[in-house]
Design a protein around this motif. Sequence first.
Motif, PDB file in Angstrom:
ATOM      1  N   ARG A 519       0.804  -1.215   0.000  1.00  0.00           N
ATOM      2  CA  ARG A 519       0.000   0.000   0.000  1.00  0.00           C
ATOM      3  C   ARG A 519       0.842   1.273   0.000  1.00  0.00           C
ATOM      4  O   ARG A 519       0.288   2.363   0.015  1.00  0.00           O
ATOM      5  N   GLU A 520       2.140   1.128   0.019  1.00  0.00           N
ATOM      6  CA  GLU A 520       3.027   2.290   0.074  1.00  0.00           C
ATOM      7  C   GLU A 520       3.693   2.481  -1.278  1.00  0.00           C
ATOM      8  O   GLU A 520       4.442   1.613  -1.738  1.00  0.00           O
ATOM      9  N   ILE A 521       3.466   3.641  -1.887  1.00  0.00           N
ATOM     10  CA  ILE A 521       3.967   3.878  -3.233  1.00  0.00           C
ATOM     11  C   ILE A 521       5.480   4.048  -3.263  1.00  0.00           C
ATOM     12  O   ILE A 521       6.133   3.654  -4.233  1.00  0.00           O
ATOM     13  N   GLY A 522       6.060   4.615  -2.185  1.00  0.00           N
ATOM     14  CA  GLY A 522       7.505   4.836  -2.168  1.00  0.00           C
ATOM     15  C   GLY A 522       8.297   3.549  -2.253  1.00  0.00           C
ATOM     16  O   GLY A 522       9.111   3.357  -3.182  1.00  0.00           O
ATOM     17  N   PRO A 523       8.129   2.611  -1.285  1.00  0.00           N
ATOM     18  CA  PRO A 523       8.863   1.346  -1.374  1.00  0.00           C
ATOM     19  C   PRO A 523       8.549   0.561  -2.643  1.00  0.00           C
ATOM     20  O   PRO A 523       9.448  -0.061  -3.219  1.00  0.00           O
ATOM     21  N   LEU A 524       7.288   0.592  -3.098  1.00  0.00           N
ATOM     22  CA  LEU A 524       6.941  -0.127  -4.318  1.00  0.00           C
ATOM     23  C   LEU A 524       7.681   0.452  -5.517  1.00  0.00           C
ATOM     24  O   LEU A 524       8.167  -0.288  -6.376  1.00  0.00           O
ATOM     25  N   GLY A 525       7.786   1.774  -5.584  1.00  0.00           N
ATOM     26  CA  GLY A 525       8.502   2.391  -6.694  1.00  0.00           C
ATOM     27  C   GLY A 525       9.970   2.018  -6.704  1.00  0.00           C
ATOM     28  O   GLY A 525      10.534   1.696  -7.765  1.00  0.00           O
ATOM     29  N   ARG A 526      10.608   2.043  -5.524  1.00  0.00           N
ATOM     30  CA  ARG A 526      12.022   1.660  -5.466  1.00  0.00           C
ATOM     31  C   ARG A 526      12.206   0.200  -5.863  1.00  0.00           C
ATOM     32  O   ARG A 526      13.157  -0.152  -6.577  1.00  0.00           O
ATOM     33  N   ALA A 527      11.292  -0.646  -5.389  1.00  0.00           N
ATOM     34  CA  ALA A 527      11.380  -2.067  -5.736  1.00  0.00           C
ATOM     35  C   ALA A 527      11.182  -2.275  -7.235  1.00  0.00           C
ATOM     36  O   ALA A 527      11.889  -3.074  -7.866  1.00  0.00           O
ATOM     37  N   ALA A 528      10.241  -1.557  -7.822  1.00  0.00           N
ATOM     38  CA  ALA A 528       9.965  -1.720  -9.250  1.00  0.00           C
ATOM     39  C   ALA A 528      11.153  -1.261 -10.101  1.00  0.00           C
ATOM     40  O   ALA A 528      11.433  -1.848 -11.154  1.00  0.00           O
ATOM     41  N   ARG A 529      11.855  -0.242  -9.663  1.00  0.00           N
ATOM     42  CA  ARG A 529      13.034   0.192 -10.420  1.00  0.00           C
ATOM     43  C   ARG A 529      14.119  -0.885 -10.394  1.00  0.00           C
ATOM     44  O   ARG A 529      14.823  -1.102 -11.382  1.00  0.00           O
ATOM     45  N   ARG A 530      14.254  -1.556  -9.247  1.00  0.00           N
ATOM     46  CA  ARG A 530      15.229  -2.656  -9.175  1.00  0.00           C
ATOM     47  C   ARG A 530      14.828  -3.786 -10.124  1.00  0.00           C
ATOM     48  O   ARG A 530      15.665  -4.359 -10.827  1.00  0.00           O
ATOM     49  N   VAL A 531      13.541  -4.113 -10.134  1.00  0.00           N
ATOM     50  CA  VAL A 531      13.083  -5.221 -10.973  1.00  0.00           C
ATOM     51  C   VAL A 531      13.214  -4.861 -12.455  1.00  0.00           C
ATOM     52  O   VAL A 531      13.525  -5.720 -13.295  1.00  0.00           O
ATOM     53  N   THR A 532      12.994  -3.579 -12.795  1.00  0.00           N
ATOM     54  CA  THR A 532      13.192  -3.146 -14.182  1.00  0.00           C
ATOM     55  C   THR A 532      14.630  -3.382 -14.612  1.00  0.00           C
ATOM     56  O   THR A 532      14.904  -3.884 -15.711  1.00  0.00           O
ATOM     57  N   ARG A 533      15.554  -3.043 -13.727  1.00  0.00           N
ATOM     58  CA  ARG A 533      16.968  -3.274 -14.019  1.00  0.00           C
ATOM     59  C   ARG A 533      17.229  -4.764 -14.238  1.00  0.00           C
ATOM     60  O   ARG A 533      17.924  -5.165 -15.177  1.00  0.00           O
ATOM     61  N   LEU A 534      16.671  -5.600 -13.369  1.00  0.00           N
ATOM     62  CA  LEU A 534      16.883  -7.038 -13.498  1.00  0.00           C
ATOM     63  C   LEU A 534      16.268  -7.582 -14.780  1.00  0.00           C
ATOM     64  O   LEU A 534      16.829  -8.477 -15.421  1.00  0.00           O
ATOM     65  N   GLY A 570       6.398  13.703  -3.985  1.00  0.00           N
ATOM     66  CA  GLY A 570       7.775  13.321  -4.277  1.00  0.00           C
ATOM     67  C   GLY A 570       8.038  11.847  -4.055  1.00  0.00           C
ATOM     68  O   GLY A 570       8.871  11.243  -4.730  1.00  0.00           O
ATOM     69  N   ALA A 571       7.305  11.236  -3.097  1.00  0.00           N
ATOM     70  CA  ALA A 571       7.515   9.816  -2.812  1.00  0.00           C
ATOM     71  C   ALA A 571       7.074   8.924  -3.958  1.00  0.00           C
ATOM     72  O   ALA A 571       7.447   7.748  -4.026  1.00  0.00           O
ATOM     73  N   SER A 572       6.274   9.450  -4.879  1.00  0.00           N
ATOM     74  CA  SER A 572       5.750   8.638  -5.981  1.00  0.00           C
ATOM     75  C   SER A 572       6.629   8.685  -7.227  1.00  0.00           C
ATOM     76  O   SER A 572       6.368   7.956  -8.189  1.00  0.00           O
ATOM     77  N   ILE A 573       7.657   9.531  -7.239  1.00  0.00           N
ATOM     78  CA  ILE A 573       8.436   9.716  -8.472  1.00  0.00           C
ATOM     79  C   ILE A 573       9.119   8.422  -8.895  1.00  0.00           C
ATOM     80  O   ILE A 573       9.129   8.066 -10.088  1.00  0.00           O
ATOM     81  N   ASP A 574       9.694   7.658  -7.949  1.00  0.00           N
ATOM     82  CA  ASP A 574      10.330   6.393  -8.324  1.00  0.00           C
ATOM     83  C   ASP A 574       9.330   5.454  -8.986  1.00  0.00           C
ATOM     84  O   ASP A 574       9.673   4.746  -9.946  1.00  0.00           O
ATOM     85  N   ALA A 575       8.093   5.438  -8.490  1.00  0.00           N
ATOM     86  CA  ALA A 575       7.081   4.556  -9.066  1.00  0.00           C
ATOM     87  C   ALA A 575       6.753   4.967 -10.496  1.00  0.00           C
ATOM     88  O   ALA A 575       6.592   4.106 -11.379  1.00  0.00           O
ATOM     89  N   PRO A 611       2.000  18.762  -6.744  1.00  0.00           N
ATOM     90  CA  PRO A 611       2.786  19.237  -7.901  1.00  0.00           C
ATOM     91  C   PRO A 611       3.824  18.240  -8.394  1.00  0.00           C
ATOM     92  O   PRO A 611       3.976  18.058  -9.612  1.00  0.00           O
ATOM     93  N   ALA A 612       4.551  17.570  -7.488  1.00  0.00           N
ATOM     94  CA  ALA A 612       5.599  16.645  -7.926  1.00  0.00           C
ATOM     95  C   ALA A 612       5.004  15.489  -8.719  1.00  0.00           C
ATOM     96  O   ALA A 612       5.540  15.086  -9.760  1.00  0.00           O
ATOM     97  N   LEU A 613       3.883  14.948  -8.255  1.00  0.00           N
ATOM     98  CA  LEU A 613       3.240  13.863  -8.982  1.00  0.00           C
ATOM     99  C   LEU A 613       2.657  14.358 -10.292  1.00  0.00           C
ATOM    100  O   LEU A 613       2.721  13.666 -11.324  1.00  0.00           O
ATOM    101  N   GLY A 614       2.080  15.571 -10.308  1.00  0.00           N
ATOM    102  CA  GLY A 614       1.557  16.122 -11.553  1.00  0.00           C
ATOM    103  C   GLY A 614       2.645  16.262 -12.596  1.00  0.00           C
ATOM    104  O   GLY A 614       2.457  15.919 -13.777  1.00  0.00           O
ATOM    105  N   GLY A 615       3.809  16.767 -12.186  1.00  0.00           N
ATOM    106  CA  GLY A 615       4.924  16.891 -13.123  1.00  0.00           C
ATOM    107  C   GLY A 615       5.393  15.537 -13.617  1.00  0.00           C
ATOM    108  O   GLY A 615       5.681  15.357 -14.814  1.00  0.00           O
ATOM    109  N   ALA A 616       5.480  14.546 -12.706  1.00  0.00           N
ATOM    110  CA  ALA A 616       5.930  13.217 -13.090  1.00  0.00           C
ATOM    111  C   ALA A 616       4.938  12.563 -14.058  1.00  0.00           C
ATOM    112  O   ALA A 616       5.329  11.921 -15.037  1.00  0.00           O
ATOM    113  N   ALA A 617       3.630  12.734 -13.791  1.00  0.00           N
ATOM    114  CA  ALA A 617       2.621  12.146 -14.680  1.00  0.00           C
ATOM    115  C   ALA A 617       2.705  12.757 -16.070  1.00  0.00           C
ATOM    116  O   ALA A 617       2.625  12.046 -17.091  1.00  0.00           O
ATOM    117  N   LEU A 618       2.871  14.085 -16.134  1.00  0.00           N
ATOM    118  CA  LEU A 618       3.037  14.728 -17.431  1.00  0.00           C
ATOM    119  C   LEU A 618       4.309  14.221 -18.112  1.00  0.00           C
ATOM    120  O   LEU A 618       4.324  13.955 -19.325  1.00  0.00           O
TER     121      LEU A 618
END
Length: 757
Positions: A519-534, A570-575, A611-618
């Motif tokens: 349920r936490e977007i921050g840890p999920l985003g960091r984990a997903a970036r690792r899996v993308t690399r793998l 800002g916590a959602s940017i990694d996701a 704002p940070a999520l809006g910029g990231a979505a755009l």
Amino acid sequence: MAPLLLLGVRHHSPACARYVEATIRAHRPAFVLIEGPADFNPHIEDLRLDHAPPIAIFSYCADDKTSRASYSPFCAYSPEWRALRAAFEIGATPLFCDLPAWHADFGDRANRYADPHPLLARRHAADAALQLSLRAEGPDAAWDALIEQADDARLPQLLQTYFKLLRPDGAEDAHEAEREKFMAAHVAWALKEAEGRPVALVCGGWHVGGVRGSLGEADGARPACPPAPDGARAESYLTPYSFARLDAFSGYAAGMPSPGYWSVVHESGLAAAADWAMTRIGAALRDKGLPVSTADRIAWRAQASALANLRGHRMILRADLLDAALSTLVKDELAGPAAWTRAGAVTEAADDIVVAMLRALCDDKEGRLASGVRLPPLVPDLERRLARYGLKPERETKHIVIDWRDKTLQSKAHALHQMLLLELPGIVRVAGPSHADARDLTETFEIAKHPDWMASVIEASRWGGDLPMAATARLRARLDDSPGDVDALAAALSDGLLAGLYDAEDSTAELEKHVAVCREIGPLGRAARRVTRLYRFGDVFDAKGALAPLARAMFERILFLLEGPIGNGGASIDAVIAARDLARDCDGLALSLSAARGVFERIVADVETPPALGGAALGWLVALRFGDAGDNAVARIKACARPQSLGDFLGGLFALAREEIGAAAPALVAVDGLVEGWTQEEFLAALPAMRGAFAWFPPREREALARAILQRSGRKAADAEAIALDWMSQRKSVASQAQAMEAEARAMERLSRWGFD
């Protein structure tokens, strides 16, 4: 019955070391019992070898889920070490008589000789009374004045009085009771075996009363050393130690501070130690930019002598030197009381000058084990692997380049990553695939000889007897520390695959279960970036098939969470970055990009979006080249024109679409125009977030942006290039420059108020 010599000591005290050694030589006991791990007794002959202290007995107990380690350190002036050497020399039998260091009675102590914790109120009251009567600031200064400067003839009575003051006879210590009963049982057995000869017990003075009180309960049988818990393995080995690890000011919870100083006291006496300390402190202060001339040293010595006389000291003591240094050499006011006036580690709040002085008295001495000492099996196993792969650390740094596409190098790469998992010093990964771009399959490592190498390998042996076993156990322990954490699971999956330890299919299935309920977007985003690399690495591991379902599950979970309440954008940017990379750069996943486009368009259109999520979505829409997202960037930038939000919005946008947006002149013009319209106060308020936004650009691109902004403001190309280069090379931080601008603005406002325009 043979006489019992109960020698209570303070650990790592030179005075206590002299007392113990002299007593053993004078009375020539049959047994010398020492507070230390009884499970090391089968290997006590290892301590007869020609080691160069400081060294320690490293003890561990480990099973499939946990590992606990502890140290019993010795330096040349430790009473326990002097007792061992004296026992060997006179032909006595030395034995450790305390419970194993992994025993539950030690709690979570990382060092056997850590100071006891109960009865603290009485102990603190006794310390305070001593400090008052001895005119000493801090418990260490009181100890030095009472014990370290005392005549050898008075030491036994002074020590007995001191420890009885801290813990009088009959004062029970429930936390230490089992240990004291175990030591008492050894004493009773040794007294029976000694046949009229003396028996010596060397232990912390705190335990003397408890051991004496427990003697009546002992039956004279030799106590059996407790076995390790079922399913666990327990071992003890000698390991090199260092003065830095022994120093109380670094956090070591036992014994004396400033081990370098006390080493000189042990070898040459207090007068020689004072000269050594002045030289060391003077050099440390000069390194800090504080000149210490010959005249300063003379005044310093005179002040230290005066303080020693005023306090009734026979010699200049450590506290006299340090206090005199402050009053004669340091001109600026300290932030608080000097660290040596209290017990415990020096905190980050301590003054730099104080820290430099204390580090000077610590010294940087490292211990060395004698050749032929018993070593854990991990040491020879690692030596064989290093030789096989040409990785043995040398004085000159080696640069090792691994191309994962070369199958013949993969076992070598696995060994390097296994050593990284064990955090062995001297092995550093300096370049390789990052989360942002893992399409380069080349890694670079640096290997160099490190003074802590042997100690670290010995201490890593608690995880296993060979390198893969130890690295696997270390990885498992990491996961046990963070149960259910998707980021920790993804990191372990990544490290395990790179180290050749994991089966991809089993590991991804476990992680996928936790992703489904995350349920936490921050840890999920960091984990997903690792899996993308793998996933990009997948062909190397033959793991793409196992990673694909996990990658799809992460993509879908990210979209689900992004449409829910998001506190900190800002916590959602990694996701969002992970969602971009999975959609744009990972073939074969069959993701629903139309559904994803709908999610990000709704996020951009929602005025409540952070704002940070809006910029990231755009940025996601721009990076995936959907419709007119690039053209809409200028309008969205202008819609976030407030100083409080523009930096966060741009940070999200640049994180996702730096290359597409950064080069677009309309977007740059829009930002520049908004900034030009801000007041000084608005600019300073927006500066931290704006700085964070443009940090997404590498230095060369930031320089190009600076040139473009300068030319737009009317500068010629040559001038713009020179100024941009100057901006990029300045050493002052943006934060300090902002503070200076704010102070200048306040000064100008005051001048204007008083008519000095």
